[in-house]
Design an enzyme around this catalytic site. Structure first.
Site: not given
Length: 344
Positions: A72, A183, A254
């Site tokens: 990030r 995801h 998660d």
């Protein structure tokens, strides 16, 4: 208000009044930040202080800073760290040099984080690099074999802790051979238990005793529990993660907002805690969703509270670090094995 079993993200580069009020009321154990929250070092440091001020304590703050595709904090303001697979290449030539390079790389990662007020890294990845699986893991994995993965993961945790950062091993009990990206869809792993015991599960077992925290995989293992993914499965958590692997650290889900899961956010959170997760992770910063998760998040108590306290202690104390010398030490490991060194 008592600390609750939740880690929340936030929307932007500063907190809104509504976010501050929510965090004060919800009192989550920790926070997680993403690229959308990051501009400049001073801004991040200020934001980390604001988050901790909301709850009135030194709350753990997490980030995904693995290196490679998943980091990030990005160049040019921060180092472009190599993906885990680069260290796997080094292992195949000189295992001891690979361990040293991993440790030095993670000391550098931790030093960057600690300078900003971030003290927990959602790394290392302990999943295996499995040919033919979905590319979501790929070069994020150190190696295809469980032994090298476990050894390099232990070196990564040691490097992080050396500079005052606690690592989170992921995605337990193994995402490497999944057939989809969690995801966007629910992955299914169809290998038999014996195969998983000797491969994916063995990698995590090899690092379980030194890891203070682990993040679950939103993956269904048909040989263990064909009805529920690991995050929501009592069988996977009790029999495999706590039993077969011997992991007794803090187990966080998660991200609950991922499309691998179904039901409301509250239902997802309640099911994860009932299955045996200690902590709920919600990342996207959507306040309506966080309110739902807050309805599921219980007050930390008992064994979960003990594990949370141990995880906080695992952050350690940052030591002085000569960044240039540390990078040179890592680069020499690659050079001695005849491989191109990562850029500084």
């Amino acid at each position: 208000m008592s600390v609750t079993a939740a880690i929340y993200g936030l929307m932007g580069e500063s907190l809104t009044p509504e976010e501050k009020a929510f965090f004060r009321d919800a009192d989550p154990w920790g926070f997680i930040v993403f690229a959308r929250n990051i501009d400049r070092p001073k801004q991040i440091t200020r934001l980390m202080g604001e988050l901790r001020d909301c709850v009135g304590r030194d709350a753990p703050i997490f980030i995904d800073q693995e290196g490679g595709r998943v980091q990030r904090l990005k160049a040019p303001l921060w180092r472009a760290a190599p993906p885990a697979a680069r260290f796997g290449e080094l292992w195949d030539r000189e295992p001891e040099l690979a361990l040293e390079a991993v440790r030095q790389n993670h000391r550098l990662l931790a030093q960057e984080l600690r300078d900003l007020g971030i003290d927990c890294d959602c790394a290392p990845v302990v999943d295996l690099a499995i040919p033919g699986a979905d590319a979501v893991i790929g070069d994020r994995a150190f190696h295809a074999e469980p032994g090298p993965v476990a050894e390099m993961a232990r070196a990564a945790l040691a490097g992080l802790k050396d500079q005052g950062v606690a690592g989170v091993i992921k995605h337990i009990p193994g995402h490497g051979r999944a057939d989809a990206d969690s995801h966007f869809a629910l992955p299914v792993v169809r290998e038999d238990h014996e195969t998983l015991h000797e491969t994916d599960f063995a990698a995590f077992k090899g690092v379980a005793e030194v890891a203070a925290m682990a993040m679950t995989a939103h993956v269904t293992y048909t040989a263990i529990d064909p009805e529920n993914c690991a995050t929501l499965s009592k069988d996977v958590i009790a029999r495999i993660i706590r039993g077969e692997m011997g992991f007794d650290g803090l187990l966080m889900s998660d991200d609950l907002s991922m499309k691998a899961l179904s039901g409301t956010l509250r239902q997802r959170g309640e099911r994860a805690l009932k299955a045996g997760c200690d902590m709920l992770l919600h990342c996207n910063g959507e306040r309506a969703e966080m309110v739902e998760v807050a309805h599921a998040a219980v007050t930390l108590s008992g064994k979960a509270l003990e594990r949370a306290k141990a995880a906080e202690e695992a952050r350690g104390t940052a030591q002085g670090l000569d960044v240039a010398a540390t990078h040179d030490a890592m680069a020499r490991c690659f050079a001695e094995a005849g491989l191109e060194a990562p850029a500084p």
